[in-house]
Design an enzyme around this catalytic site. Structure first.
Site, PDB file in Angstrom:
ATOM      1  N   GLN A  13       0.835  -1.208   0.000  1.00 22.32           N
ATOM      2  CA  GLN A  13       0.000   0.000   0.000  1.00 22.32           C
ATOM      3  C   GLN A  13       0.868   1.255   0.000  1.00 22.32           C
ATOM      4  O   GLN A  13       1.886   1.316   0.676  1.00 22.32           O
ATOM      5  CB  GLN A  13      -0.882  -0.013   1.253  1.00 22.32           C
ATOM      6  CG  GLN A  13      -2.131   0.806   1.107  1.00 22.32           C
ATOM      7  CD  GLN A  13      -3.228   0.375   2.095  1.00 22.32           C
ATOM      8  OE1 GLN A  13      -3.230  -0.745   2.557  1.00 22.32           O
ATOM      9  NE2 GLN A  13      -4.146   1.264   2.394  1.00 22.32           N
ATOM     10  N   SER A  95       4.206  -6.347   2.920  1.00 22.38           N
ATOM     11  CA  SER A  95       2.849  -6.290   3.460  1.00 22.38           C
ATOM     12  C   SER A  95       1.842  -6.863   2.457  1.00 22.38           C
ATOM     13  O   SER A  95       1.892  -8.052   2.147  1.00 22.38           O
ATOM     14  CB  SER A  95       2.510  -4.853   3.861  1.00 22.38           C
ATOM     15  OG  SER A  95       1.273  -4.796   4.544  1.00 22.38           O
ATOM     16  N   LEU A  96       0.968  -6.047   1.893  1.00 28.59           N
ATOM     17  CA  LEU A  96       0.019  -6.482   0.871  1.00 28.59           C
ATOM     18  C   LEU A  96       0.730  -7.246  -0.251  1.00 28.59           C
ATOM     19  O   LEU A  96       0.200  -8.204  -0.815  1.00 28.59           O
ATOM     20  CB  LEU A  96      -0.691  -5.247   0.294  1.00 28.59           C
ATOM     21  CG  LEU A  96      -1.376  -5.414  -1.054  1.00 28.59           C
ATOM     22  CD1 LEU A  96      -2.650  -6.219  -0.895  1.00 28.59           C
ATOM     23  CD2 LEU A  96      -1.689  -4.055  -1.665  1.00 28.59           C
ATOM     24  N   ARG A 120      -9.225  -8.806   3.003  1.00 34.07           N
ATOM     25  CA  ARG A 120      -8.223  -8.191   3.883  1.00 34.07           C
ATOM     26  C   ARG A 120      -8.437  -6.678   3.955  1.00 34.07           C
ATOM     27  O   ARG A 120      -8.432  -6.073   5.021  1.00 34.07           O
ATOM     28  CB  ARG A 120      -6.822  -8.499   3.330  1.00 34.07           C
ATOM     29  CG  ARG A 120      -5.644  -7.906   4.118  1.00 34.07           C
ATOM     30  CD  ARG A 120      -4.354  -8.255   3.376  1.00 34.07           C
ATOM     31  NE  ARG A 120      -3.154  -7.944   4.130  1.00 34.07           N
ATOM     32  CZ  ARG A 120      -2.442  -6.839   4.015  1.00 34.07           C
ATOM     33  NH1 ARG A 120      -2.860  -5.879   3.184  1.00 34.07           N
ATOM     34  NH2 ARG A 120      -1.331  -6.649   4.715  1.00 34.07           N
ATOM     35  N   HIS A 203      -0.200  -3.437  10.972  1.00 35.04           N
ATOM     36  CA  HIS A 203       0.897  -4.221  11.576  1.00 35.04           C
ATOM     37  C   HIS A 203       1.120  -3.892  13.052  1.00 35.04           C
ATOM     38  O   HIS A 203       2.239  -3.729  13.509  1.00 35.04           O
ATOM     39  CB  HIS A 203       2.183  -4.054  10.755  1.00 35.04           C
ATOM     40  CG  HIS A 203       2.000  -4.465   9.335  1.00 35.04           C
ATOM     41  ND1 HIS A 203       1.841  -5.785   8.963  1.00 35.04           N
ATOM     42  CD2 HIS A 203       1.847  -3.740   8.197  1.00 35.04           C
ATOM     43  CE1 HIS A 203       1.631  -5.847   7.656  1.00 35.04           C
ATOM     44  NE2 HIS A 203       1.623  -4.619   7.166  1.00 35.04           N
ATOM     45  N   GLN A 252       0.555 -11.848   9.849  1.00 31.60           N
ATOM     46  CA  GLN A 252       1.188 -10.651   9.272  1.00 31.60           C
ATOM     47  C   GLN A 252       0.482  -9.356   9.680  1.00 31.60           C
ATOM     48  O   GLN A 252       1.129  -8.333   9.901  1.00 31.60           O
ATOM     49  CB  GLN A 252       1.178 -10.802   7.741  1.00 31.60           C
ATOM     50  CG  GLN A 252       2.011  -9.780   7.014  1.00 31.60           C
ATOM     51  CD  GLN A 252       1.317  -9.295   5.749  1.00 31.60           C
ATOM     52  OE1 GLN A 252       0.276  -8.646   5.805  1.00 31.60           O
ATOM     53  NE2 GLN A 252       1.892  -9.613   4.613  1.00 31.60           N
TER      54      GLN A 252
END
Length: 300
Positions: A13, A95-96, A120, A203, A252
């Protein structure tokens, strides 16, 4: 150390931009098929927002995450011909981006990957609404010092969230906690500590409602054996077992992204060439700061 290995990496992102994917859609028939299939799966024309939407429209989490995933994955799938002899020896995503990486190494199908990313994004959006929260970038301070300052906060949630490269760490937590932590970071010698324009504390433990929502979706999705190891965010280690990959993907959301350690481990295991697939060049820049000796490229 093994010689000459290709590491494919996928952005998260923040990499989005207006017009993303438009030329790909117009110039490539296979890309068009993927995009149209995505519109059907999502139940709205995400292509209209990607190609013609504003910055603000693209920044909505439920749009941003599928948009970046689609841009990365469709680029990877349609560039396969150009990348002859450039097979992936290992993959990772920020991440993503971990979901895009799992398409690249054949763990997830395109459809399943997109459905999980959409779930998500929606779950993270809801978690942000339950706990108004934020993130901040801390520049020019040792990781250990940032961690130490975060631990001083007992009444607020403040944690290290993204280990992006040496001297660049993102913290995550409650709005008040992050604000106060930024002041303490500056006093401790940080060059900058600035609040980021994000919807919430990604996170961090504040994402627990999203983690619980995503748990069932991931557990119920078929994960195949990968064609190469994926280095996962939670501990920067390589994985090939689908069960472990699922578990790491679930955790995660509430764990930090250990990108610095991921790149270091990939290099230690022979990665000499990092190829970023997706919008922007952020990861190439981070890789160069972590391991100057490696070659970096992008497909965007």
């Amino acid at each position: 150390m093994d010689t000459m290995k290709n590491a494919y990496i996928f952005p998260g992102q923040g990499a989005q931009f207006p017009g993303m994917g438009k030329s790909l859609y117009e110039q490539n028939a296979l890309a068009r098929e993927y995009f149209e299939e995505a519109n059907e799966i999502l139940g709205f024309r995400i292509t209209d927002i990607m190609f013609g939407g504003t910055d603000v429209e693209l920044k909505q989490t439920n749009v941003t995450q599928p948009a970046i995933f689609l841009h990365s994955v469709i680029l990877f799938e349609t560039s396969a011909g150009m990348m002859e002899g450039m097979r992936a020896d290992m993959v990772a995503g920020h991440s993503l981006g971990e979901f895009s990486a799992l398409i690249a190494n054949k763990v997830l199908s395109f459809e399943d990957g997109l459905r999980l990313v959409a779930k998500r994004a929606a779950a993270m959006q809801r978690a942000c609404e339950i706990n108004p929260s934020t993130m901040a970038a801390v520049l020019g301070l040792e990781d250990a010092k940032v961690e130490e300052i975060c631990k001083e906060f007992t009444d607020e949630v403040v944690v290290a969230a993204n280990y992006n490269c040496p001297g660049q760490l993102v913290i995550s937590g409650t709005i008040e906690g992050v604000k106060q932590a930024c002041e303490r970071m500056k006093t401790a010698g940080a060059k900058r500590a600035l609040i980021l324009p994000v919807g919430g504390a990604f996170h961090s433990p504040l994402m627990e409602p999203a983690r619980q929502e995503l748990y069932d979706a991931i557990v119920g999705t078929h994960f195949s054996n990968p064609t190469c190891p994926i280095y996962q965010n939670v501990d920067a280690q390589p994985y090939i077992d689908p069960g472990m990959i699922k578990e790491n993907l679930i955790n995660q959301l509430t764990s930090p992204v250990r990108w610095t350690q991921t790149v270091q481990n990939m290099v230690a295991n022979g990665a000499t060439h990092f190829i970023e697939v997706g919008p922007g060049t952020v990861l190439q820049g981070l890789v160069k700061k972590i391991a100057r000796e490696v070659e970096t490229d992008g497909i965007s």
